[in-house]
Design an enzyme around this catalytic site. Structure first.
Site, PDB file in Angstrom:
ATOM      1  N   HIS A  83      -9.356   0.817   5.240  1.00  7.49           N
ATOM      2  CA  HIS A  83      -8.008   0.953   5.806  1.00  7.49           C
ATOM      3  C   HIS A  83      -8.100   1.854   7.043  1.00  7.49           C
ATOM      4  O   HIS A  83      -8.901   2.786   7.089  1.00  7.49           O
ATOM      5  CB  HIS A  83      -7.049   1.554   4.773  1.00  7.49           C
ATOM      6  CG  HIS A  83      -5.632   1.556   5.241  1.00  7.49           C
ATOM      7  ND1 HIS A  83      -5.138   2.533   6.078  1.00  7.49           N
ATOM      8  CD2 HIS A  83      -4.620   0.678   5.034  1.00  7.49           C
ATOM      9  CE1 HIS A  83      -3.866   2.259   6.344  1.00  7.49           C
ATOM     10  NE2 HIS A  83      -3.531   1.139   5.733  1.00  7.49           N
ATOM     11  N   ASN A 100       0.851  -1.188   0.000  1.00 10.87           N
ATOM     12  CA  ASN A 100       0.000   0.000   0.000  1.00 10.87           C
ATOM     13  C   ASN A 100       0.891   1.243   0.000  1.00 10.87           C
ATOM     14  O   ASN A 100       1.527   1.547   1.002  1.00 10.87           O
ATOM     15  CB  ASN A 100      -0.892  -0.035   1.255  1.00 10.87           C
ATOM     16  CG  ASN A 100      -1.679   1.249   1.445  1.00 10.87           C
ATOM     17  OD1 ASN A 100      -1.848   2.024   0.504  1.00 10.87           O
ATOM     18  ND2 ASN A 100      -2.158   1.469   2.660  1.00 10.87           N
ATOM     19  N   GLY A 152       2.588   2.105  10.688  1.00 10.73           N
ATOM     20  CA  GLY A 152       3.461   3.262  10.507  1.00 10.73           C
ATOM     21  C   GLY A 152       4.192   3.677  11.771  1.00 10.73           C
ATOM     22  O   GLY A 152       4.782   4.750  11.834  1.00 10.73           O
ATOM     23  N   GLU A 154      -5.017  -5.316  10.818  1.00  4.94           N
ATOM     24  CA  GLU A 154      -3.993  -4.289  10.981  1.00  4.94           C
ATOM     25  C   GLU A 154      -4.245  -3.528  12.283  1.00  4.94           C
ATOM     26  O   GLU A 154      -5.051  -2.574  12.302  1.00  4.94           O
ATOM     27  CB  GLU A 154      -4.036  -3.310   9.814  1.00  4.94           C
ATOM     28  CG  GLU A 154      -3.799  -3.945   8.466  1.00  4.94           C
ATOM     29  CD  GLU A 154      -3.280  -2.924   7.459  1.00  4.94           C
ATOM     30  OE1 GLU A 154      -2.150  -3.087   7.010  1.00  4.94           O
ATOM     31  OE2 GLU A 154      -4.000  -1.962   7.168  1.00  4.94           O
ATOM     32  N   SER A 157       3.747  -2.231  10.240  1.00  5.75           N
ATOM     33  CA  SER A 157       5.213  -2.177  10.362  1.00  5.75           C
ATOM     34  C   SER A 157       5.902  -3.488   9.956  1.00  5.75           C
ATOM     35  O   SER A 157       6.864  -3.917  10.589  1.00  5.75           O
ATOM     36  CB  SER A 157       5.611  -1.762  11.779  1.00  5.75           C
ATOM     37  OG  SER A 157       5.130  -0.461  12.063  1.00  5.75           O
ATOM     38  N   LYS A 176       0.034   4.294  -0.150  1.00  7.50           N
ATOM     39  CA  LYS A 176      -0.612   5.443   0.512  1.00  7.50           C
ATOM     40  C   LYS A 176      -0.486   6.698  -0.369  1.00  7.50           C
ATOM     41  O   LYS A 176      -0.512   6.596  -1.586  1.00  7.50           O
ATOM     42  CB  LYS A 176      -0.022   5.675   1.900  1.00  7.50           C
ATOM     43  CG  LYS A 176       0.040   4.399   2.737  1.00  7.50           C
ATOM     44  CD  LYS A 176       0.292   4.666   4.182  1.00  7.50           C
ATOM     45  CE  LYS A 176       0.616   3.371   4.882  1.00  7.50           C
ATOM     46  NZ  LYS A 176       0.369   3.409   6.298  1.00  7.50           N
ATOM     47  N   GLU A 203      -6.463   4.249   8.106  1.00 13.60           N
ATOM     48  CA  GLU A 203      -6.338   5.698   7.895  1.00 13.60           C
ATOM     49  C   GLU A 203      -7.642   6.275   7.353  1.00 13.60           C
ATOM     50  O   GLU A 203      -7.979   7.426   7.619  1.00 13.60           O
ATOM     51  CB  GLU A 203      -5.134   5.980   6.980  1.00 13.60           C
ATOM     52  CG  GLU A 203      -3.830   5.783   7.760  1.00 13.60           C
ATOM     53  CD  GLU A 203      -2.682   5.201   6.962  1.00 13.60           C
ATOM     54  OE1 GLU A 203      -2.700   5.273   5.723  1.00 13.60           O
ATOM     55  OE2 GLU A 203      -1.746   4.661   7.600  1.00 13.60           O
TER      56      GLU A 203
HETATM   57  C1  PEP Z   1      -0.593  -0.083   5.872  1.00  9.87           C
HETATM   58  O1  PEP Z   1      -0.562   0.976   5.279  1.00  9.87           O
HETATM   59  O2  PEP Z   1      -1.543  -0.855   5.671  1.00  9.87           O
HETATM   60  C2  PEP Z   1       0.482  -0.442   6.796  1.00  9.87           C
HETATM   61  C3  PEP Z   1       0.430  -1.582   7.406  1.00  9.87           C
HETATM   62  O3  PEP Z   1       1.494   0.474   6.952  1.00  9.87           O
HETATM   63  P1  PEP Z   1       2.959   0.204   7.599  1.00  9.87           P
HETATM   64  O4  PEP Z   1       3.480  -1.062   6.995  1.00  9.87           O
HETATM   65  O5  PEP Z   1       3.768   1.407   7.214  1.00  9.87           O
HETATM   66  O6  PEP Z   1       2.775   0.066   9.076  1.00  9.87           O
END
Ligand code: PEP
Length: 253
Positions: free
Chosen positions: A97, A9, A175, A169, A215, A11, A99
């Site tokens: 997601h 992803n 992040g 997640e 992460s 973003k 975010e």
């Molecule tokens: C994501 O955007 O779904 C995500 C898991 O981000 P990150 O790997 O940066 O934590």
């Protein structure tokens, strides 16, 4: 056997040139990885979808979108329909997601409408669920995930579930550099699979792919993938570096 699935992803990152460079570098770096062993998808911003679809064509790498609207067309300024995404070559779409839920304010019900519309439009939704840190600390992880799944999958029968991937997640891991331990991921994934077995049946639960996100890096991908119910990885930050993303793909095979 569930085929491993690694999705990147991007973003709100890249531009017209770097999106194509990144896509081509992922294609080149992962060329030796048999596509029948792992599903790979890249998920760029809307405006670079077509260029990235062209850049990965014939590589077996799929392209997904980061969001979708549930209405097929009309006076919904700024929104993008499932049909439009399909038209430009998208296969997957993220729905809910964290975010979008926690920064943009999407509700569980809206996410559910998006999942249904995505399937109706011929896309494969990746429904994202996960708890906030305070919800985990209060022992409410299962309750939150259950609520998000109930609303996210509302109205889907067992047949439609074949189109769905679920990404767990935990919001506190996205992040932040703070990955869930493989055990923490496995615990929630096993819970989700159990829930799906109750809501649908055992075969639906056994077939659906459950991704972990939060992460993920080249260094922790293999440990996460070793868990029985972790079928793949949804990668944010680390998917912006082709080498790192390719390491994660290799770890998933
Ligand atoms: C994501 O955007 O779904 C995500 C898991 O981000 P990150 O790997 O940066 O934590």
């Amino acid at each position: 056997m569930r085929k491993p699935f690694v999705a990147g992803n991007w973003k709100e990152n890249t531009d017209s040139r770097s999106s194509v460079e990144l896509a081509k570098a992922v294609v080149a770096g992962s060329a030796g990885v048999a596509r029948e062993k792992v599903t790979v998808a890249v998920i760029p911003p809307f405006v670079y979808l077509q260029a990235v679809v062209r850049a990965v064509s014939a590589s077996g790498i799929a392209v997904g979108a980061q969001d979708v609207y549930f209405e097929p067309k009309g006076a919904f300024t700024g929104e993008i329909s499932p049909g439009m995404l399909k038209d430009v070559g998208c296969t997957y779409v993220l729905c809910g997601h964290s975010e979008r839920r926690h920064v943009i304010g999407e509700t569980d019900a809206l996410v559910g409408k998006k999942v249904t519309a995505a399937i109706g439009g011929g896309l494969l939704p990746i429904l994202c669920v996960g708890e906030l840190l305070e919800e985990r600390d209060a022992g409410r992880t299962e309750q939150v995930v259950t609520r998000q799944l109930e609303a996210g999958l509302a109205g889907l029968n067992g047949e439609k579930m074949q189109a769905v991937t679920i990404a767990y997640e935990p919001v506190w891991a996205i992040g932040t550099g703070r990955t869930a331990t493989p055990q923490q991921a496995q615990e929630v994934h096993a819970f989700i699979r159990g829930l799906l077995a109750e809501k649908y049946d055992k075969s639906v639960a056994e077939e659906i792919r459950l991704l972990y996100g939060g992460s993920v890096k080249g260094d922790n991908a293999a440990d996460l993938m070793r868990e029985e119910d972790v079928d793949g990885l949804l990668v944010g930050g680390a998917s912006l570096k082709a080498d790192e993303f390719v390491r994660i793909i290799q770890a998933a095979v």
